[in-house]
Design a protein around this motif. Structure first.
Motif, PDB file in Angstrom:
ATOM      1  N   ALA A  89       0.829  -1.211   0.000  1.00 35.91           N
ATOM      2  CA  ALA A  89       0.000   0.000   0.000  1.00 35.91           C
ATOM      3  C   ALA A  89       0.859   1.255   0.000  1.00 35.91           C
ATOM      4  CB  ALA A  89      -0.937  -0.006   1.207  1.00 35.91           C
ATOM      5  N   MET A  90       1.964   1.260   0.782  1.00 35.17           N
ATOM      6  CA  MET A  90       2.826   2.448   0.817  1.00 35.17           C
ATOM      7  C   MET A  90       3.508   2.662  -0.523  1.00 35.17           C
ATOM      8  SD  MET A  90       4.046   5.064   2.395  1.00 35.17           S
ATOM      9  CE  MET A  90       3.668   4.826   4.137  1.00 35.17           C
ATOM     10  N   GLU A  91       3.991   1.591  -1.129  1.00 34.79           N
ATOM     11  CA  GLU A  91       4.644   1.720  -2.426  1.00 34.79           C
ATOM     12  C   GLU A  91       3.659   2.248  -3.467  1.00 34.79           C
ATOM     13  OE1 GLU A  91       7.770   1.422  -2.568  1.00 34.79           O
ATOM     14  OE2 GLU A  91       7.972   0.578  -0.559  1.00 34.79           O
ATOM     15  N   GLN A 138       0.979   4.101  -2.878  1.00 35.85           N
ATOM     16  CA  GLN A 138       0.687   5.502  -2.577  1.00 35.85           C
ATOM     17  C   GLN A 138       1.806   6.418  -3.050  1.00 35.85           C
ATOM     18  OE1 GLN A 138      -0.375   5.965   1.634  1.00 35.85           O
ATOM     19  NE2 GLN A 138      -2.446   6.450   0.943  1.00 35.85           N
ATOM     20  N   ARG A 139       3.045   5.978  -2.859  1.00 33.11           N
ATOM     21  CA  ARG A 139       4.175   6.789  -3.333  1.00 33.11           C
ATOM     22  C   ARG A 139       4.106   6.967  -4.848  1.00 33.11           C
ATOM     23  NH1 ARG A 139       8.883   3.700   0.063  1.00 33.11           N
ATOM     24  NH2 ARG A 139       8.699   4.846   2.054  1.00 33.11           N
ATOM     25  N   ALA A 140       3.763   5.894  -5.562  1.00 32.71           N
ATOM     26  CA  ALA A 140       3.670   5.985  -7.020  1.00 32.71           C
ATOM     27  C   ALA A 140       2.582   6.966  -7.431  1.00 32.71           C
ATOM     28  CB  ALA A 140       3.394   4.601  -7.616  1.00 32.71           C
ATOM     29  N   VAL A 141       1.448   6.940  -6.728  1.00 37.18           N
ATOM     30  CA  VAL A 141       0.377   7.894  -7.028  1.00 37.18           C
ATOM     31  C   VAL A 141       0.835   9.312  -6.744  1.00 37.18           C
ATOM     32  CG1 VAL A 141      -1.956   8.622  -6.365  1.00 37.18           C
ATOM     33  CG2 VAL A 141      -1.446   6.197  -6.637  1.00 37.18           C
ATOM     34  N   PHE A 142       1.559   9.497  -5.638  1.00 37.91           N
ATOM     35  CA  PHE A 142       2.067  10.816  -5.266  1.00 37.91           C
ATOM     36  C   PHE A 142       3.011  11.368  -6.336  1.00 37.91           C
ATOM     37  CE2 PHE A 142       5.466  13.182  -2.833  1.00 37.91           C
ATOM     38  CZ  PHE A 142       4.711  14.326  -2.593  1.00 37.91           C
ATOM     39  N   VAL A 143       3.924  10.541  -6.802  1.00 38.57           N
ATOM     40  CA  VAL A 143       4.877  10.998  -7.823  1.00 38.57           C
ATOM     41  C   VAL A 143       4.138  11.350  -9.119  1.00 38.57           C
ATOM     42  CG1 VAL A 143       6.833  10.302  -9.256  1.00 38.57           C
ATOM     43  CG2 VAL A 143       6.803   9.720  -6.822  1.00 38.57           C
ATOM     44  N   THR A 144       3.167  10.533  -9.489  1.00 42.75           N
ATOM     45  CA  THR A 144       2.376  10.841 -10.688  1.00 42.75           C
ATOM     46  C   THR A 144       1.630  12.157 -10.531  1.00 42.75           C
ATOM     47  OG1 THR A 144       2.095   8.478 -11.154  1.00 42.75           O
ATOM     48  CG2 THR A 144       0.530   9.995 -12.187  1.00 42.75           C
ATOM     49  N   TRP A 145       1.038  12.367  -9.355  1.00 45.24           N
ATOM     50  CA  TRP A 145       0.334  13.625  -9.076  1.00 45.24           C
ATOM     51  C   TRP A 145       1.291  14.817  -9.140  1.00 45.24           C
ATOM     52  CZ3 TRP A 145       1.000  17.079  -4.969  1.00 45.24           C
ATOM     53  CH2 TRP A 145       0.021  18.070  -4.844  1.00 45.24           C
ATOM     54  N   LEU A 146       2.475  14.662  -8.528  1.00 47.79           N
ATOM     55  CA  LEU A 146       3.462  15.740  -8.544  1.00 47.79           C
ATOM     56  C   LEU A 146       3.850  16.123  -9.965  1.00 47.79           C
ATOM     57  CD1 LEU A 146       6.149  15.063  -5.765  1.00 47.79           C
ATOM     58  CD2 LEU A 146       4.687  17.073  -5.983  1.00 47.79           C
ATOM     59  N   ARG A 147       4.098  15.124 -10.795  1.00 45.21           N
ATOM     60  CA  ARG A 147       4.529  15.415 -12.169  1.00 45.21           C
ATOM     61  C   ARG A 147       3.427  16.130 -12.945  1.00 45.21           C
ATOM     62  NH1 ARG A 147       9.375  13.551 -12.811  1.00 45.21           N
ATOM     63  NH2 ARG A 147      10.118  11.660 -11.776  1.00 45.21           N
ATOM     64  N   LEU A 203      -8.575  13.582   8.865  1.00 46.03           N
ATOM     65  CA  LEU A 203      -8.830  14.559   7.803  1.00 46.03           C
ATOM     66  C   LEU A 203      -8.916  13.910   6.426  1.00 46.03           C
ATOM     67  CD1 LEU A 203      -6.367  17.393   8.941  1.00 46.03           C
ATOM     68  CD2 LEU A 203      -8.866  17.484   9.015  1.00 46.03           C
ATOM     69  N   GLY A 204      -8.585  12.621   6.341  1.00 48.86           N
ATOM     70  CA  GLY A 204      -8.599  11.938   5.049  1.00 48.86           C
ATOM     71  C   GLY A 204      -7.410  12.263   4.179  1.00 48.86           C
ATOM     72  N   VAL A 205      -6.279  12.686   4.802  1.00 51.36           N
ATOM     73  CA  VAL A 205      -5.079  13.047   4.049  1.00 51.36           C
ATOM     74  C   VAL A 205      -4.167  11.827   3.939  1.00 51.36           C
ATOM     75  CG1 VAL A 205      -3.029  14.523   4.009  1.00 51.36           C
ATOM     76  CG2 VAL A 205      -5.207  15.433   4.853  1.00 51.36           C
ATOM     77  N   PRO A 206      -3.768  11.415   2.731  1.00 56.16           N
ATOM     78  CA  PRO A 206      -2.834  10.293   2.594  1.00 56.16           C
ATOM     79  C   PRO A 206      -1.490  10.627   3.239  1.00 56.16           C
ATOM     80  CG  PRO A 206      -3.842  10.853   0.485  1.00 56.16           C
ATOM     81  CD  PRO A 206      -4.176  11.962   1.423  1.00 56.16           C
ATOM     82  N   VAL A 207      -0.957   9.686   4.006  1.00 53.45           N
ATOM     83  CA  VAL A 207       0.303   9.891   4.730  1.00 53.45           C
ATOM     84  C   VAL A 207       1.379   8.984   4.138  1.00 53.45           C
ATOM     85  CG1 VAL A 207       1.447   9.869   6.967  1.00 53.45           C
ATOM     86  CG2 VAL A 207      -0.981  10.465   6.817  1.00 53.45           C
ATOM     87  N   LEU A 208       2.496   9.586   3.740  1.00 54.49           N
ATOM     88  CA  LEU A 208       3.608   8.863   3.132  1.00 54.49           C
ATOM     89  C   LEU A 208       4.843   8.933   4.015  1.00 54.49           C
ATOM     90  CD1 LEU A 208       3.327  10.361  -0.467  1.00 54.49           C
ATOM     91  CD2 LEU A 208       2.316   8.230   0.337  1.00 54.49           C
ATOM     92  N   THR A 209       5.822   8.095   3.707  1.00 54.69           N
ATOM     93  CA  THR A 209       7.161   8.225   4.248  1.00 54.69           C
ATOM     94  C   THR A 209       8.136   8.306   3.071  1.00 54.69           C
ATOM     95  OG1 THR A 209       7.456   5.820   4.361  1.00 54.69           O
ATOM     96  CG2 THR A 209       6.623   6.926   6.344  1.00 54.69           C
ATOM     97  N   VAL A 210       9.317   8.841   3.335  1.00 54.40           N
ATOM     98  CA  VAL A 210      10.341   8.948   2.298  1.00 54.40           C
ATOM     99  C   VAL A 210      11.049   7.595   2.171  1.00 54.40           C
ATOM    100  CG1 VAL A 210      12.485  10.119   1.627  1.00 54.40           C
ATOM    101  CG2 VAL A 210      10.651  11.399   2.776  1.00 54.40           C
TER     102      VAL A 210
END
Length: 315
Positions: free
Chosen positions: A103-105, A107-116, A212-219
């Motif tokens: 799930a974390m991996e 979410q990170r992929a979604v985050f990077v796609t969103w950032l780009r 708050l429904g905010v996705p939480v990631l780690t580096v």
């Protein structure tokens, strides 16, 4: 490798001395190879569960997964009689730390796609908490970026603060012992540290973000390790997030910073002089590293018109 000896035996005073010295160095943020060596020697001299937990925790602090042979030793050791429930729980947490939840991996992929997708429309601005930002009228410029990243207790509200720092918040980076909630609701949150995903479920900031429904990631741990190796110290939340963003790769001019590891050596903070900087970070090396990234064009600094004499810079 020594066999499991979980029961406490006779105290090895040299191991105890090495442990105390290593504890002090960790508290001071001295994360060089010597610290790992002292933990290793202390465990060799007294190979019990407690010393393995200290050794494995040191490896994790430095961004290194637990070696397979240590995992096997620890898994066997905690099954032996005589191991306390507390040590067993700590060992299980350490063993679980390196297991990568899918799930974390994802979410990170979604985050990077969103950032780009967002960055293509207007760049990314990483806003540090050094007090020098209060001298410059950059609020409008900051808020005009497609993505604005802020940290821990950033200052908002009031005409001067809004003019200097803006109000927009898209990505909130928070330390494990940071505030329980951000000002506003970010799109994403990142918890700093050595990829603490296995331990953070009960932390107040994470619980608040979940509500708050905010996705939480780690580096990713590999980014943490690169920075620890470069600094011989734990990176600050600001440098860690910037390092991760830089690791993603961006066209020149996309990644911009405001008052993050500034070249000035003052100690002011946006919250005022009462707010002390962390003593475990090597601020001089962090400034030098960011300066090198700026010199290569990977990162650029935003500077604006000076409109106030309040504050004196700082990191």
């Amino acid at each position: 490798m020594a066999g499991p000896r979980p029961a406490e035996g006779v105290m090895d005073w040299r191991a105890a001395g090495l442990t105390l010295w290593a504890d002090w160095c960790r508290w001071r943020g001295r994360y060089g190879p010597a610290l790992r060596r002292w933990r290793w020697v202390a465990w060799l001299r007294q190979p019990d569960v407690l010393h393995m937990l200290r050794l494995g925790g040191c490896w994790r602090d430095h961004g290194r997964p637990l070696p397979a042979r240590w995992r096997r030793w620890l898994e066997a050791a905690i099954r032996q009689p005589g191991v306390s429930a507390t040590l067993r729980v700590r060992a299980e947490a350490l063993l679980a730390a390196d297991r990568a939840p899918a799930a974390m991996e994802a979410q990170r992929a979604v985050f990077v796609t969103w950032l780009r997708a967002q960055a293509a429309r207007g760049g990314i601005c990483v806003v540090g908490n050094a007090g020098g930002a209060l001298q410059q009228a950059l609020g409008t410029v900051i808020d005009a970026h497609a993505v604005v990243v802020r940290f821990n207790r950033w200052r908002s509200g009031g005409e001067v603060a809004d003019r200097a720092l803006g109000r927009r918040l898209d990505v909130w980076v928070v330390a494990p012992d940071g505030p329980t909630a951000p000002e506003g609701t970010p799109r994403w949150a990142v918890v700093s540290g050595a990829d603490p995903r296995g331990r953070m479920a009960g932390w107040p900031p994470v619980q608040s973000l979940d509500r708050l429904g905010v996705p939480v990631l780690t580096v990713p741990l590999a980014v943490w390790r690169q920075l620890v190796d470069a600094l011989a110290a734990p990176p600050s939340a600001g440098l860690l997030m910037l390092g991760w963003l830089r690791h993603m790769g961006w066209p020149a001019g996309t990644l911009r910073i405001v008052d993050l590891a500034p070249p000035q050596t003052g100690s002011a903070h946006v919250l005022g002089r009462w707010h002390r900087r962390g003593h475990r970070h090597d601020w001089a090396r962090e400034r030098a590293l960011v300066a090198r990234w700026c010199a290569t064009g990977e990162v650029s600094r935003l500077e604006g018109e000076v409109f106030s004499r309040a504050g004196d810079g700082g990191s």
